[in-house]
Scaffold this motif. Structure first.
Motif, short mmCIF file in Angstrom:
data_model
loop_
_atom_site.label_atom_id
_atom_site.label_comp_id
_atom_site.label_asym_id
_atom_site.label_seq_id
_atom_site.Cartn_x
_atom_site.Cartn_y
_atom_site.Cartn_z
N SER A 16 0.83 -1.21 0.00
CA SER A 16 0.00 0.00 0.00
C SER A 16 0.86 1.27 0.00
O SER A 16 0.63 2.20 -0.76
CB SER A 16 -0.92 -0.05 1.21
OG SER A 16 -1.58 1.17 1.35
N ILE A 17 1.89 1.29 0.84
CA ILE A 17 2.75 2.49 0.96
C ILE A 17 3.50 2.72 -0.36
O ILE A 17 3.51 3.83 -0.91
CB ILE A 17 3.75 2.34 2.12
CG1 ILE A 17 2.98 2.39 3.46
CG2 ILE A 17 4.80 3.46 2.09
CD1 ILE A 17 3.81 2.07 4.66
N ILE A 18 4.12 1.62 -0.87
CA ILE A 18 4.91 1.77 -2.10
C ILE A 18 4.02 2.25 -3.25
O ILE A 18 4.35 3.19 -3.98
CB ILE A 18 5.59 0.44 -2.48
CG1 ILE A 18 6.66 0.10 -1.41
CG2 ILE A 18 6.26 0.53 -3.86
CD1 ILE A 18 7.30 -1.26 -1.60
N SER A 19 2.83 1.61 -3.37
CA SER A 19 1.98 1.98 -4.51
C SER A 19 1.38 3.38 -4.36
O SER A 19 1.12 4.06 -5.34
CB SER A 19 0.91 0.92 -4.76
OG SER A 19 0.33 0.53 -3.55
N ALA A 20 1.20 3.81 -3.10
CA ALA A 20 0.70 5.18 -2.90
C ALA A 20 1.75 6.18 -3.41
O ALA A 20 1.45 7.19 -4.04
CB ALA A 20 0.39 5.42 -1.44
N LYS A 21 3.05 5.87 -3.11
CA LYS A 21 4.13 6.76 -3.56
C LYS A 21 4.24 6.75 -5.07
O LYS A 21 4.53 7.77 -5.68
CB LYS A 21 5.45 6.29 -2.94
CG LYS A 21 5.58 6.74 -1.49
CD LYS A 21 7.02 6.83 -1.07
CE LYS A 21 7.13 7.49 0.28
NZ LYS A 21 8.19 6.88 1.07
N LYS A 22 4.05 5.56 -5.67
CA LYS A 22 4.19 5.45 -7.11
C LYS A 22 2.91 5.84 -7.84
O LYS A 22 2.80 5.63 -9.06
CB LYS A 22 4.58 4.02 -7.49
CG LYS A 22 5.96 3.64 -6.95
CD LYS A 22 6.59 2.57 -7.80
CE LYS A 22 8.08 2.49 -7.51
NZ LYS A 22 8.76 1.48 -8.31
N TYR A 27 -3.01 -1.07 -6.97
CA TYR A 27 -2.19 -1.88 -6.08
C TYR A 27 -2.32 -1.39 -4.64
O TYR A 27 -2.25 -2.16 -3.69
CB TYR A 27 -0.73 -1.89 -6.55
CG TYR A 27 -0.62 -2.54 -7.91
CD1 TYR A 27 -0.80 -3.91 -8.03
CD2 TYR A 27 -0.40 -1.79 -9.06
CE1 TYR A 27 -0.75 -4.52 -9.27
CE2 TYR A 27 -0.34 -2.39 -10.30
CZ TYR A 27 -0.51 -3.76 -10.41
OH TYR A 27 -0.47 -4.36 -11.62
N ASN A 28 -2.52 -0.10 -4.50
CA ASN A 28 -2.76 0.47 -3.18
C ASN A 28 -4.01 -0.18 -2.57
O ASN A 28 -4.03 -0.61 -1.42
CB ASN A 28 -2.96 1.99 -3.32
CG ASN A 28 -2.94 2.68 -1.96
OD1 ASN A 28 -2.85 2.01 -0.93
ND2 ASN A 28 -3.02 4.00 -1.96
N TYR A 29 -5.05 -0.29 -3.42
CA TYR A 29 -6.32 -0.89 -3.01
C TYR A 29 -6.10 -2.35 -2.56
O TYR A 29 -6.55 -2.77 -1.48
CB TYR A 29 -7.25 -0.83 -4.22
CG TYR A 29 -8.61 -1.47 -4.05
CD1 TYR A 29 -9.54 -0.95 -3.15
CD2 TYR A 29 -8.98 -2.56 -4.84
CE1 TYR A 29 -10.80 -1.52 -3.02
CE2 TYR A 29 -10.23 -3.13 -4.72
CZ TYR A 29 -11.14 -2.61 -3.81
OH TYR A 29 -12.38 -3.16 -3.69
N ILE A 30 -5.37 -3.13 -3.37
CA ILE A 30 -5.07 -4.53 -3.01
C ILE A 30 -4.33 -4.58 -1.68
O ILE A 30 -4.64 -5.38 -0.79
CB ILE A 30 -4.22 -5.20 -4.11
CG1 ILE A 30 -4.96 -5.19 -5.46
CG2 ILE A 30 -3.82 -6.62 -3.72
CD1 ILE A 30 -6.13 -6.13 -5.54
N GLY A 31 -3.33 -3.69 -1.53
CA GLY A 31 -2.53 -3.64 -0.30
C GLY A 31 -3.39 -3.36 0.92
O GLY A 31 -3.26 -4.01 1.95
N ILE A 32 -4.30 -2.38 0.78
CA ILE A 32 -5.17 -2.01 1.90
C ILE A 32 -6.04 -3.20 2.31
O ILE A 32 -6.16 -3.53 3.50
CB ILE A 32 -6.06 -0.80 1.53
CG1 ILE A 32 -5.20 0.47 1.45
CG2 ILE A 32 -7.16 -0.59 2.58
CD1 ILE A 32 -5.94 1.66 0.86
N LEU A 33 -6.61 -3.90 1.31
CA LEU A 33 -7.47 -5.04 1.62
C LEU A 33 -6.68 -6.16 2.30
O LEU A 33 -7.15 -6.79 3.25
CB LEU A 33 -8.15 -5.56 0.36
CG LEU A 33 -9.21 -4.64 -0.26
CD1 LEU A 33 -9.85 -5.31 -1.47
CD2 LEU A 33 -10.28 -4.24 0.74
N MET A 34 -5.45 -6.39 1.81
CA MET A 34 -4.61 -7.41 2.45
C MET A 34 -4.33 -7.05 3.90
O MET A 34 -4.42 -7.89 4.80
CB MET A 34 -3.27 -7.55 1.70
CG MET A 34 -3.33 -8.49 0.50
SD MET A 34 -1.81 -8.39 -0.47
CE MET A 34 -0.64 -9.19 0.62
N ALA A 35 -3.98 -5.77 4.12
CA ALA A 35 -3.68 -5.32 5.48
C ALA A 35 -4.90 -5.46 6.38
O ALA A 35 -4.80 -5.90 7.53
CB ALA A 35 -3.20 -3.86 5.45
#
Lengths: 267, 497
Positions: A16-22, A27-35
């Protein structure tokens, strides 16, 4: 198995952090759901696990809320959709498309469906009331005893306490320790053979919660008078009325409190 | 402190408290403080938590000795110790007694005492040694155990040869089930004159001195003093003993417990002699206890485990029972015959309700399948509670039995039609959890009637063939997924152009 959930949560946060920066909202969305998922499952480390229904509800809410969040600004929404669009429509992305859309997702769908329709063979589980409500009075070898609120009659005889405790110890190690344990911890050498397992007397959640009259009642009647809610058909607790005198039953009651340092609950 | 221990040791021996305290206080001034604290604390802990079995005098004659435990509690006054890291004939090290105290002895009534600190355990050990000071005047020299070599087929094969050469099988049996003929002899005894039985090496839960390969090495090296188990320290090299340890380890079976057994449907039920087919069938192990609920109670049951397998056909259900018996008995030599009894409810209730797990109760009768070694027959009984004469033999017998005793292992296959039309019989319906429990008798140890090893209720389920939807729906879902992808892709492409 449990240890994998914090890892999922951690990986989700990093993605989530990496994709927010990029500026890659999908991918941010996928990261948030995983978290979210990893975090909710990890609750089990320090609190009772959340029921599956609750987790499902939280996850469903997150799935929609974050889609709404990412679609507020048109520009961001386009960026959000881009990875899906490319994989689906872009002719140069043939291999990832075949992998994801035609192999990974169908297999996942098939697997989830299989899990849902395959009959689950689990024996009927029964909720069991461990300490059912005792009757007000019982008969012990024909003698009527009022057990409600009764104190161990041997406690009045302070001078002979040590004698009674020692006698109770003898009764315990000739009748009880096979199941309830040499150390009164419920791990007797036959404990594995029984279901439900024999109760421990150490700790603060069994005899420490019970008045002495109740303990006497359970020793006296064993499985024979348990109500259906306490599954008497499974209980290996004998009715010691037939095996011990009334005094012996009180002596062993005294012993299990003394040996564990527990105090009977006062009514 | 006293409260931690639970029972005040002074408390348990009434009278003379004040005088004793003064004497102890006076003695304390003469001794180094540490030593005194140890001996006194050791006695207090011992009296509270060891004397119930080992006796206040250390003579092994505590409350739970005699008929109440087997093996008997150790008599510390004799100075003979089975579990050591010292050569045969030498006393154990302190560590050896600490190990037995903290880890217990599997398969006996000695539990692991984990509640005490190291310091407390050492004080107990000091006190135990004081029951036989003469023995401990000599200090045992511990042998080094070192690191176990990793197992290999060659090493295990070498171990097998040593098992043969060292005549381990004479006592432990060819398959290691403790059924060797030497162990059958009436003069196979411990030093104290009590009857000894060789260890069943297949049951890793019954290794008194623990079942890991290092533990086996320790046992083989030291021998068990006071028992027929000899030390092999001087007769076999270190490498040989490791090889033998790995071979013995390879004899152990894996115990698989669980609450339910599933039975697969087959075309024909294999014969009991068809070991290969049966070995592939799923099983559960039922741990057994003595029958402790009704008099006469069995405090020292012999059979500790029974393995259950089941298969069924359109017409029949079969249950295979396997357990080890060190000496089979057909009811001769003045001993009763070995026997086994399977129990089912007569009626299945829709709720959780069941008959009482041992012989049912007056409102809930049970159906019993009872096999006896005496005539190698299985008969059907009904019981409605444990009472003499409460068992009723059925006139019509629907059970077929095949039995086998081979190298220490009983294998009894019981078969019956799924339904018999008899209202006193259990009817087997697939897709239903049917309660089942087992009672086993070892005739050699005079088990009969209520003196038996018993199990709790378990379940057997005749697994129905998987419904059609299991084969149809998952592929359907996968194809739907592919279809959706294709559809979206088409739409997107249209948008682009």
């Amino acid at each position: 198995m449990l240890t994998i959930y914090p890892v999922i949560a951690g990986a989700g946060i990093i993605i989530s952090i990496i994709s927010a920066k990029k500026k890659a909202p999908f991918y941010n969305y996928i990261g948030i759901l995983m978290a979210m998922y990893g975090g909710l499952k990890s609750v089990e480390f320090f609190a009772p696990p959340l029921p599956g229904q609750v987790i499902l509800m939280y996850m469903a809410m997150s799935v929609f809320t974050f889609i709404i969040y990412f679609s507020i600004r048109e520009e961001q929404f386009q960026a959000f959709l881009r990875p899906m669009r490319t994989v689906l429509a872009d002719d140069s992305k043939r291999i990832p498309r075949i992998l994801i859309m035609y192999i990974l997702l169908p297999v996942l769908a098939g697997f989830i469906t299989y899990g849902k329709v395959m009959p689950k063979l689990a024996p009927p589980a029964t909720a069991r009331i461990v300490h059912p409500e005792p009757p007000a009075s019982i008969t012990y070898r024909g003698k009527s005893i009022n057990i409600l609120g009764i104190e161990n009659p041997l406690r009045k005889d302070e001078a002979a306490m040590a004698v009674h405790i020692e006698a109770g110890k003898k009764v315990y190690y000739q009748n009880c320790f096979y199941c309830h344990g040499d150390d009164l911890d419920g791990n007797g050498h036959f404990a594995d053979a029984f279901n439900p397992r024999p109760l421990p007397f150490r700790g603060t959640d069994t005899i420490a919660q019970l008045p002495e009259g109740f303990v006497f009642y359970r020793i006296a009647k064993g499985w024979t008078t348990l109500p259906a809610g306490s599954t008497p058909w499974d209980s290996s607790m004998p009715s010691f009325e037939h095996l011990l005198t009334e005094e012996e039953a009180w002596q062993v009651t005294l012993f299990i409190y003394e040996a564990t340092g527990n105090k009977p609950r006062k009514m | 402190m006293l409260h931690d221990i639970g029972i005040n040791a002074f408390h348990s021996k009434p009278g003379g408290n004040t005088v004793r305290k003064i004497v102890i206080l006076a003695l304390a001034m003469l001794l180094p403080a540490g030593a005194f604290a140890d001996a006194n604390k050791g006695k207090m802990l011992y009296d509270a938590w060891c004397a119930q079995c080992h006796g206040y005098e250390g003579d092994g004659k505590g409350y739970a000795s005699g008929n109440y435990t087997l093996p008997q509690p150790r008599d510390f006054t004799k100075g003979t110790y089975k579990f050591r890291t010292t050569p045969s004939g030498e006393p154990p090290t302190d560590e050896d007694i600490v190990r037995s105290t903290q880890k217990g002895n599997p398969g006996t009534s000695m539990p692991p005492w984990t509640r005490f600190s190291d310091e407390e355990v050492r004080s107990i050990v000091e006190y135990i040694k004081s029951f036989d000071e003469e023995t401990f005047e000599l200090q045992g020299k511990a042998f080094q155990i070192g690191k176990a070599p990793s197992p290999s087929d060659a090493l295990i094969k070498q171990g097998m040869e040593i098992f043969e050469k060292a005549k381990c099988w004479e006592c432990h049996g060819r398959a290691g089930r403790g059924n060797g003929e030497k162990g059958w002899q009436s003069d196979f005894k411990n030093d104290g004159g009590t009857r000894a039985w060789p260890t069943d090496l297949t049951h890793n839960w019954e290794y008194r001195n623990f079942p890991a390969v290092e533990d086996i090495y320790r046992s083989i090296t030291s021998g068990f003093d006071g028992t027929p188990m000899a030390s092999f320290q001087t007769s076999y090299s270190e490498q040989d003993r490791w090889a033998l340890s790995h071979y013995v380890k390879s004899l152990q079976v894996t115990r698989k417990t669980g609450s339910a057994l599933t039975a697969k449907k087959v075309d024909t039920i294999p014969a009991v002699s068809d070991k290969k087919q049966w070995e592939a069938v799923a099983y559960i192990d039922l741990p057994l206890s003595g029958q402790l609920i009704f008099e006469p109670r069995q405090f020292i049951p012999v059979v500790t485990n029974i393995r259950v397998r089941s298969l069924y056909t359109d017409a029949e259900v079969s249950i295979l029972l396997e357990w080890t018996d060190k000496r089979p008995n057909k009811g001769s030599d003045g001993h009763p015959a070995d026997a086994v009894r399977l129990q089912f409810p007569v009626q299945l209730s829709s709720g959780a309700e069941k008959p009482y797990f041992y012989l049912g109760d007056s409102a809930h009768p049970v159906n019993l399948w009872y096999w006896r070694a005496s005539d190698d027959q299985a008969v059907e009984f009904n019981a409605s509670g444990q009472k003499e004469n409460a068992m009723v033999t059925q006139e019509q017998n629907n059970i077929r039995v095949e039995s086998e005793y081979s190298d220490g292992l009983y294998r009894i296959l019981l078969r019956r039609p799924l339904a018999t039309g008899d209202k006193n019989d259990i009817t087997f319906v697939p897709d239903t959890f049917i309660p089942l429990s087992v009672t086993v008798y070892d005739g050699e140890h005079d088990e009969q009637a209520d003196r038996a090893a018993i199990s709790a209720w378990y379940h057997v389920m005749l697994e129905p063939p998987a419904p059609l939807k299991v084969y149809v729906l998952p592929p359907a879902a996968a194809f739907a997924c592919i279809g959706a992808s294709l559809f979206i892709r088409k739409k997107l492409k249209k948008l682009k152009t």
